[in-house]
Each structure stands twice: as C-alpha cells, then as structure tokens.
Design a protein around this motif. Structure first.
Motif, short mmCIF file in Angstrom:
data_model
loop_
_atom_site.label_atom_id
_atom_site.label_comp_id
_atom_site.label_asym_id
_atom_site.label_seq_id
_atom_site.Cartn_x
_atom_site.Cartn_y
_atom_site.Cartn_z
N GLY A 175 0.78 -1.17 0.07
CA GLY A 175 0.06 0.05 0.00
C GLY A 175 0.87 1.15 -0.07
N CYS A 176 1.70 1.36 -0.86
CA CYS A 176 2.95 2.30 -0.77
C CYS A 176 2.61 3.58 -1.35
N GLY A 177 1.32 3.72 -1.91
CA GLY A 177 0.73 4.91 -2.45
C GLY A 177 1.64 5.51 -3.43
N THR A 178 2.06 7.06 -3.30
CA THR A 178 3.04 7.48 -4.48
C THR A 178 4.53 7.23 -4.03
N GLY A 179 4.73 6.37 -3.11
CA GLY A 179 6.15 5.71 -2.97
C GLY A 179 7.12 6.93 -2.18
N ARG A 180 6.50 7.80 -1.43
CA ARG A 180 7.58 8.61 -0.67
C ARG A 180 8.13 7.82 0.31
N LEU A 181 7.57 7.10 1.08
CA LEU A 181 8.14 6.40 2.00
C LEU A 181 8.93 5.15 1.39
N THR A 182 8.66 4.49 0.49
CA THR A 182 9.31 3.50 -0.02
C THR A 182 10.63 4.10 -0.57
N SER A 183 10.73 5.30 -1.23
CA SER A 183 12.18 5.98 -1.37
C SER A 183 12.89 5.99 -0.21
N LYS A 184 12.36 6.60 0.77
CA LYS A 184 13.14 6.43 2.10
C LYS A 184 13.47 5.24 2.50
N LEU A 185 12.97 4.14 2.33
CA LEU A 185 12.96 2.76 2.75
C LEU A 185 14.44 2.27 1.91
N SER A 186 14.32 2.97 0.67
CA SER A 186 15.30 2.24 -0.31
C SER A 186 16.83 2.77 0.12
N GLU A 187 16.83 3.75 0.80
CA GLU A 187 18.07 4.42 1.20
C GLU A 187 18.83 3.65 2.43
N ARG A 188 17.91 2.66 2.95
CA ARG A 188 18.21 1.83 4.11
C ARG A 188 18.23 0.27 3.61
N SER A 189 18.15 -0.06 2.57
CA SER A 189 18.01 -1.50 2.08
C SER A 189 18.36 -1.76 0.76
N GLY A 190 19.01 -2.82 0.39
CA GLY A 190 19.50 -3.04 -0.72
C GLY A 190 18.27 -3.45 -1.76
N GLU A 191 17.21 -3.85 -1.51
CA GLU A 191 16.10 -4.32 -2.18
C GLU A 191 14.90 -3.83 -1.73
N VAL A 192 14.30 -3.15 -2.34
CA VAL A 192 12.82 -2.27 -2.17
C VAL A 192 11.73 -2.48 -2.90
N LEU A 193 10.70 -2.96 -2.79
CA LEU A 193 9.61 -2.88 -3.84
C LEU A 193 8.46 -2.35 -3.02
N GLY A 194 7.77 -1.55 -3.86
CA GLY A 194 6.49 -0.85 -3.46
C GLY A 194 5.42 -1.24 -4.32
N ILE A 195 4.17 -1.57 -3.55
CA ILE A 195 3.16 -2.26 -4.40
C ILE A 195 1.70 -1.66 -3.99
N ASP A 196 0.94 -1.24 -5.01
CA ASP A 196 -0.36 -0.52 -4.58
C ASP A 196 -1.17 -0.94 -5.63
N PRO A 197 -2.62 -1.12 -5.14
CA PRO A 197 -3.68 -1.32 -6.29
C PRO A 197 -4.11 -0.03 -7.01
#
Length: 241
Positions: free
Chosen positions: A59-81
């Motif tokens: 439920g990543c929405g427009t991915g702003r949190l996903t982008s922050k998580l990417s700075e802390r992890s090697g592999e990040v996937l955001g999904i949303d309907p």
C-alpha cells in the motif's frame, strides 16, 4: 460522513486514483504533520533496527516512504492497487521497484520469495478484507518482520467526530466514507476506511502467524490541550516461517 455495511474494492481504488496527486503533494511539501512527525519517523526507526536487506512496502501509495526505505535497504519493492499512485511513484523514484498489485495478489505469485521486512503504513484500515491482507503480509514476510501503523480505533472516531453518530458501534466492523483531509486541510474528495475494534486486528494477526513483539500508541503532533489521546498505533510483529 457515511456508514456502509460493505463497499466495492474497485470504488476504493478509484478514490485513491483521484486522491493520489494531492496526497503526493501533501507528503512531498511536508503538509501532513502526522505523517512527517509521527508515522514516517516511527516506520523508519523500526525499519533500521530490523536490519532488513529486502523490504516490501505494501500500500505504498505514491512511494515517498518507499524511497526513504530504499536508502536503508538493498532491495525495496512498493506495491499498491492504485495505478495512478504507482505512475507518480515511478516518476519521482527511478531506483525502487513499483508494481500495481494488492498484497494478496503479490503473495499469490509463484515466484514471490519472502522479504526480510514488510511495511504497511496506514493500510490495514483501508482494506475491506482484513484476514486476506494480514495472511498475505505473513506470507510476504515469512521468517521476517512486519511493521504496521493503523488509525487508533478507540480514538480516531472521536478525533474525526463520528463516534457519536447514529449507526456507529465501536465493537462493529463499519465501512466509513469520509472527506479526505488532514488535520489542517480538506480537499473536497472522499476516502474510505474500515473501523474495527482493536481486538479484531490482534486476533487476525495471531490467526495468521504474526506474533506481536511491540505495540505502541502514537500521539498526533497536536498539543495535549487540542487532543489528549493517541491517534495511531504502531505494531511490530514477527512472521512465522
């Protein structure tokens, strides 16, 4: 404000397609104090402590949190309907992966391997099928951890002033259609969430192998004299293998 016994998931997705551009502007321009000062910091602090190499943002929405998580992890996937949300996410983040999917759809993929960490920020109360999304989170993070934030079911209805309305019962699952707004702004759009008692969330987590290791009541950014109760709950859970 309207209460429903049920609602169509496709209608909810269309609501978020309409909301997505405004929501992205809110977050990117720091116009949502609850997100900026409460929800995002709680998730990022806990995510860093989890030492996760792979993360799925459900439920990543427009991915702003996903982008922050990417700075802390090697592999990040955001999904949303919401397809509109994912288009916006891909436009501002060319590093993280984004896919249009629900948690249930992604968890059912044959090639889906578990992630070290699954994040669902303010998502569970937007899902019509609580058991379905919780079971999917357990599969997506099998052997790992899950971070969840939800609207506090005891105090959210008081904060948004519908606890006193006819048809509301704290102990009953109720679909609530309300104006889309933050504590400081309203936009003339509607968003749907599902009120559920806290016990229902905890029982679903337990039923699907998610052992709660931490539950924290989170206050909003407002002063105590404005609203003295917590508005959110942060939950960390360990997913069984």
């Amino acid at each position: 404000m309207r209460f429903y016994a049920r609602k169509n998931q496709a209608d909810i997705v269309r609501e978020w397609d309409s909301i997505a551009p405004l929501r992205d502007l809110q977050v990117s321009m720091h116009q949502d104090a609850s997100y900026d000062k409460v929800l995002e910091p709680w998730i990022l602090t806990r995510a860093q402590g989890a030492d996760a190499q792979s993360v799925i943002d459900v439920g990543c929405g427009t991915g702003r949190l996903t982008s922050k998580l990417s700075e802390r992890s090697g592999e990040v996937l955001g999904i949303d309907p919401s397809g509109v949300s994912i288009e916006i996410a891909r436009a501002h983040d060319h590093v993280s992966r984004f896919q249009v999917a629900t948690a249930e759809q992604w968890a059912s993929r044959v090639e889906c391997t578990p992630f070290d960490l699954a994040v669902a920020n303010m998502v569970l109360m937007d899902a019509l099928d609580l058991d379905g999304i919780v079971q999917a989170l357990g599969r997506l993070a099998a052997g790992g951890r899950v971070l969840l934030t939800i609207a506090h079911p005891a105090f959210w209805p008081i904060y948004w002033d519908y606890a006193h309305l006819d048809g509301f019962d704290y102990l009953a699952e109720t679909v609530v259609e309300a104006p889309f707004k933050t504590s400081s702004q309203s936009y003339g759009l509607v968003a749907t969430h599902v009120h559920r008692p806290l016990q229902q969330y905890l029982e679903s987590l337990d039923r699907h192998g998610l052992r709660v290791t931490s539950l924290e009541e989170l206050r909003g950014p407002e002063r105590l004299d404005q609203f003295p109760y917590p508005r959110f709950i942060g939950i960390e859970a360990a997913a069984s293998t």
